[in-house]
Design a protein around this motif. Structure first.
Motif, mmCIF file in Angstrom:
data_model
loop_
_atom_site.group_PDB
_atom_site.id
_atom_site.type_symbol
_atom_site.label_atom_id
_atom_site.label_comp_id
_atom_site.label_asym_id
_atom_site.label_seq_id
_atom_site.Cartn_x
_atom_site.Cartn_y
_atom_site.Cartn_z
ATOM 1 N N LEU A 357 -11.966 2.712 -4.792
ATOM 2 C CA LEU A 357 -12.014 1.441 -5.510
ATOM 3 C C LEU A 357 -13.417 1.130 -5.997
ATOM 4 N N GLY A 358 -14.413 1.579 -5.244
ATOM 5 C CA GLY A 358 -15.796 1.298 -5.636
ATOM 6 C C GLY A 358 -16.171 1.847 -6.990
ATOM 7 N N ASP A 359 -15.464 2.904 -7.460
ATOM 8 C CA ASP A 359 -15.761 3.473 -8.775
ATOM 9 C C ASP A 359 -15.259 2.587 -9.913
ATOM 10 N N LEU A 360 -14.398 1.640 -9.596
ATOM 11 C CA LEU A 360 -13.772 0.823 -10.633
ATOM 12 C C LEU A 360 -14.441 -0.539 -10.801
ATOM 13 N N VAL A 361 -15.308 -0.916 -9.854
ATOM 14 C CA VAL A 361 -15.913 -2.249 -9.882
ATOM 15 C C VAL A 361 -17.391 -2.145 -10.239
ATOM 16 N N ASP A 362 -18.069 -3.310 -10.299
ATOM 17 C CA ASP A 362 -19.459 -3.311 -10.742
ATOM 18 C C ASP A 362 -20.414 -2.700 -9.724
ATOM 19 N N GLU A 363 -20.244 -3.015 -8.430
ATOM 20 C CA GLU A 363 -21.140 -2.466 -7.421
ATOM 21 C C GLU A 363 -20.532 -2.607 -6.035
ATOM 22 N N VAL A 364 -21.009 -1.771 -5.115
ATOM 23 C CA VAL A 364 -20.589 -1.805 -3.720
ATOM 24 C C VAL A 364 -21.839 -1.966 -2.861
ATOM 25 N N VAL A 365 -21.784 -2.905 -1.929
ATOM 26 C CA VAL A 365 -22.911 -3.183 -1.040
ATOM 27 C C VAL A 365 -22.589 -2.633 0.347
ATOM 28 N N LYS A 366 -23.546 -1.900 0.924
ATOM 29 C CA LYS A 366 -23.356 -1.287 2.239
ATOM 30 C C LYS A 366 -24.153 -2.048 3.296
ATOM 31 N N VAL A 367 -23.501 -2.366 4.419
ATOM 32 C CA VAL A 367 -24.141 -3.075 5.525
ATOM 33 C C VAL A 367 -23.769 -2.378 6.834
ATOM 34 N N THR A 368 -24.761 -2.100 7.677
ATOM 35 C CA THR A 368 -24.518 -1.480 8.975
ATOM 36 C C THR A 368 -24.713 -2.510 10.084
ATOM 37 N N LEU A 369 -23.722 -2.646 10.954
ATOM 38 C CA LEU A 369 -23.799 -3.558 12.105
ATOM 39 C C LEU A 369 -23.911 -2.733 13.378
ATOM 40 N N THR A 370 -24.750 -3.195 14.301
ATOM 41 C CA THR A 370 -24.912 -2.510 15.576
ATOM 42 C C THR A 370 -24.606 -3.465 16.720
ATOM 43 N N GLU A 371 -24.656 -2.937 17.938
ATOM 44 C CA GLU A 371 -24.288 -3.706 19.129
ATOM 45 C C GLU A 371 -25.058 -5.030 19.202
ATOM 46 N N GLY A 372 -24.333 -6.114 19.409
ATOM 47 C CA GLY A 372 -24.939 -7.437 19.503
ATOM 48 C C GLY A 372 -24.959 -8.201 18.198
ATOM 49 N N ASN A 373 -24.715 -7.512 17.060
ATOM 50 C CA ASN A 373 -24.699 -8.189 15.750
ATOM 51 C C ASN A 373 -23.416 -8.990 15.563
ATOM 52 N N THR A 374 -23.545 -10.093 14.841
ATOM 53 C CA THR A 374 -22.381 -10.897 14.444
ATOM 54 C C THR A 374 -22.435 -11.093 12.945
ATOM 55 N N MET A 375 -21.307 -10.953 12.276
ATOM 56 C CA MET A 375 -21.245 -11.192 10.836
ATOM 57 C C MET A 375 -20.172 -12.223 10.535
ATOM 58 N N ILE A 376 -20.458 -13.090 9.580
ATOM 59 C CA ILE A 376 -19.448 -14.016 9.071
ATOM 60 C C ILE A 376 -19.162 -13.621 7.627
ATOM 61 N N ILE A 377 -17.906 -13.286 7.352
ATOM 62 C CA ILE A 377 -17.477 -12.825 6.033
ATOM 63 C C ILE A 377 -16.727 -13.953 5.338
ATOM 64 N N PRO A 378 -17.202 -14.413 4.178
ATOM 65 C CA PRO A 378 -16.555 -15.537 3.493
ATOM 66 C C PRO A 378 -15.229 -15.152 2.847
ATOM 67 N N SER A 379 -14.581 -16.156 2.323
ATOM 68 C CA SER A 379 -13.270 -15.990 1.699
ATOM 69 C C SER A 379 -13.321 -15.046 0.503
ATOM 70 N N GLY A 380 -12.350 -14.134 0.445
ATOM 71 C CA GLY A 380 -12.130 -13.331 -0.750
ATOM 72 C C GLY A 380 -12.897 -12.036 -0.861
ATOM 73 N N TRP A 381 -13.893 -11.800 -0.007
ATOM 74 C CA TRP A 381 -14.705 -10.585 -0.153
ATOM 75 C C TRP A 381 -13.871 -9.345 0.165
ATOM 76 N N ILE A 382 -13.872 -8.406 -0.770
ATOM 77 C CA ILE A 382 -13.143 -7.146 -0.616
ATOM 78 C C ILE A 382 -14.020 -6.212 0.214
ATOM 79 N N HIS A 383 -13.452 -5.566 1.225
ATOM 80 C CA HIS A 383 -14.279 -4.699 2.059
ATOM 81 C C HIS A 383 -13.487 -3.553 2.660
ATOM 82 N N ALA A 384 -14.218 -2.493 2.971
ATOM 83 C CA ALA A 384 -13.715 -1.346 3.725
ATOM 84 C C ALA A 384 -14.669 -1.133 4.890
ATOM 85 N N VAL A 385 -14.176 -0.491 5.967
ATOM 86 C CA VAL A 385 -14.980 -0.390 7.192
ATOM 87 C C VAL A 385 -14.909 1.028 7.751
#
Length: 632
Positions: A357-385
């Motif tokens: 899917l990343g080839d069809l959209v404008d850009e893909v952002v990569k984020v790495t989470l490690t032990e102890g990290n917390t992330m809050i993902i807002p409404s509507g964000w498309i993601h793969a893990v």
């Protein structure tokens, strides 16, 4: 050709709405409307008697009508062989033999539609290994295909905010216009007001505390589909194996632990609890054992090295909190712009799903989470893990009052891509009624309330949605009326049409519009934009039983004298369509380049309303600025 499956399909459309990472809601989260089993929601053939026999932990076979594309439980549809079949075919009759199948309403419309069977497979005593050549040719049986796919891709480094836990609070959400519009990362849990199990917590601990016999939804990473026959005990044994001894790569992303000993060890971040609709608006007396409510707040995710979850959006556009207890996760994000969401909608459930899917959209952002990290993902964000090492995560989904337009947009995508109800946010509409009723009562309170512009915009979208539900109750088909009525919480909402329309009316007043301004929307900056009133809008003027609006004691209107000034500005031309967007904002556009002198006449019209209240005085001041531009 009729489609059969073990449960509603694990295609991209279904993944698009699952909690946290592309899975369906847990059985406990499903509605039990009219005292029937939750599964009946997605099967028109269910009856009270058949629903009573459902076991929420059993897998159900489903079949789809080749005409109307509606899914039915196999046991509710045609589990008994038709009389016209031969005795030989009756003996071999099963869902796997169906070639063409039609539901009863479609057969009633056209009696020539007759179910057909596939030719019986040729039997042989010789043992053979079956190969899925279609999947092999596409590489779909190889779990490492995801890693190889990532090797040749480019990603934009993330610039998401890194925040301290104490900064993630209601003041930030209300005062920062960008709050909860992009993912944020909190490196340490300090200050979040969150509770988690100790860092040495294991999968074995989960199995012991929740129960080793607890059925578990497990995903085969290679095919991104459910693997049957698992429970927590079997999963704990699988995790104990060395990575090279694991026959396949599996993933667990939908174990909801509310009401268990593990659930007692988890508390979402305070901000999440402050805004979560289920937490704040669903009656506490209607939660807990024996009650159907949206149980989506406490998920335990257990992934092994090399696990992958394909592109998805969390169901109903719900936001997510996501804490890495042990291990690591790599997120790939696509911003939910209108263009990207349109591409995602076309990609879901089609052959495009086999592409990146990343080839069809404008850009893909990569984020790495490690032990102890917390992330809050807002409404509507498309993601793969991607999961690089064995990992345990705790997180949950929540709807809130700052994102209703996006939440409704994702819900429309779910409807457009025909995502079965079983894979959507449980009891979404009923929750909206609870929320709308509470906000209406707050708006009617003598002390009054005020909301940030973002919240007003969001609540107006909620009110419009509830008005659309009210219209179904008034004008829909009998079936549509019944379904809409089942979603109205009769313990709180006695007159849904009145609640919906009065809520919209009061919100428009709060936004500074006149009480009869039925054609007004509120922009994100709080400004009103008037639309042409239609006949339908005229028909939708507020009608409230026994309601008498409060009158103003004094209304004074005044207008300043015209003021004239000369400014440099670019004159809009007939062949330039861009000027429309440029001039919407209250600024002077085009002051460079081909700008020329323009004479601007402006006047300010002011309306001041006052009235006495039980606490003192209420004053409302509304200003309207009108400008006339003429070029020399």
């Amino acid at each position: 050709m009729a489609r059969a499956r073990r449960r509603p399909a694990r295609n991209a459309a279904a993944r698009a709405t699952s909690p946290l990472s592309s899975q369906e809601a847990t059985p406990e989260a499903e509605p039990l409307a009219s005292s029937t089993h939750a599964a009946a929601e997605s099967c028109p053939g269910c009856t009270t008697e058949s629903s009573a026999s459902f076991n929420q932990f059993e897998k159900e076979n489903w079949i789809r009508c080749d005409v109307c594309k509606t899914w039915y439980h196999w046991r509710c549809a045609s589990s008994e062989p038709p009389a016209f079949l031969s005795e030989e075919d009756k003996k071999d009759y099963s869902i796997d033999r169906i070639d063409k199948w039609y539901c009863k309403p479609c057969v009633d419309k056209d009696p020539s539609r007759v179910m057909t069977l596939k030719a019986p497979a040729r039997k042989s005593d010789r043992k053979r290994n079956y190969q899925d050549y279609a999947s092999l040719n596409l590489g779909l049986t190889d779990p490492n295909r995801w890693i190889r796919m990532l090797e040749n891709k480019t990603f934009k480094p993330d610039k998401f905010k890194r925040m301290h836990g104490s900064e993630v609070n209601m003041d930030w959400l209300e005062e920062d216009e960008d709050a909860m519009t992009e993912p944020i990362l909190i490196e340490k849990p300090d200050g979040l007001g969150m509770k988690m199990p100790p860092s040495d917590f294991t999968v074995e601990d989960v199995a012991e505390l929740v129960g080793e016999e607890t059925p578990l939804e497990v995903i085969d990473v290679a095919t991104q589909s459910a693997s049957p026959g698992w429970n927590l005990g079997k999963w704990a044994d699988y995790i104990e194996l060395e990575p090279e001894a694991r026959e396949k790569v599996y993933n667990v992303i939908s174990l909801e632990v509310t009401g268990t000993k593990v659930g007692d060890m988890v508390l979402p971040p305070k901000l999440v609890r402050d805004v979560d609709w289920v937490e704040n608006f669903w009656p506490s007396t209607r939660k807990g054992k024996g009650n159907a409510y949206p149980k989506v707040q406490l998920y335990c995710l257990m992934g092994v090295a090399s696990a992958w979850t394909d592109w998805h959006v969390d169901f109903a556009g719900s936001s997510v909190y996501y804490h890495i207890l042990r291990g690591s996760k790599v997120f790939y994000f696509i911003k939910p712009t209108p263009a990207n969401l349109a591409i995602y909608e076309r990609w879901s459930g089609t052959e495009l799903q086999n592409s990146w899917l990343g080839d069809l959209v404008d850009e893909v952002v990569k984020v790495t989470l490690t032990e102890g990290n917390t992330m809050i993902i807002p409404s509507g964000w498309i993601h793969a893990v991607y999961t690089p090492v064995d990992t345990i995560v705790f997180g949950g989904n929540f709807l809130h009052s700052f994102a209703m337009p996006m939440q409704l947009k994702i819900r429309k995508i779910e409807i457009a891509t025909q995502v079965p109800k079983k894979f959507r946010f449980p009891l979404f509409t009923k929750l909206c009624w609870y929320v709308g009723d509470k906000y209406l009562r707050d708006l009617k309170a003598p002390a009054g309330v005020s909301y940030p512009a973002r919240v007003l915009t969001s609540l107006l979208a909620l009110a419009d949605f509830l008005v659309s539900e009210a219209r179904i109750l008034e004008r829909g088909s009998d079936q549509a009326k019944k379904e809409a009525k089942d979603q109205v919480p009769s313990d709180r909402v006695k007159d849904p049409a009145a609640v919906a329309r009065e809520l919209r009316w009061r919100l428009r007043l709060a936004a500074g519009n006149s009480s009869d301004d039925e054609g007004v929307t509120v922009k994100p900056n709080g400004a009103g934009v008037k639309r042409k009133r239609t006949a339908e809008a005229e028909d939708e003027r507020p009608r409230f039983k026994n309601f008498k609006p409060r009158r103003w004691d004094s209304v004074v209107e005044k207008a300043d004298e015209d003021e004239t000034r000369v400014v440099k500005a670019r004159k809009p031309t007939e062949d330039d369509e861009a000027w429309k967007e440029q001039w919407v904002e209250w600024t002077i556009n085009g002051a460079e380049g081909d700008a020329s002198d323009a004479q601007v006449k402006s006047r300010t019209e002011t309306i001041v309303r006052i009235r006495r209240t039980g606490e003192g005085l209420e004053r409302q001041r509304v200003e309207r600025v009108v400008e006339s531009w003429e070029w020399q």
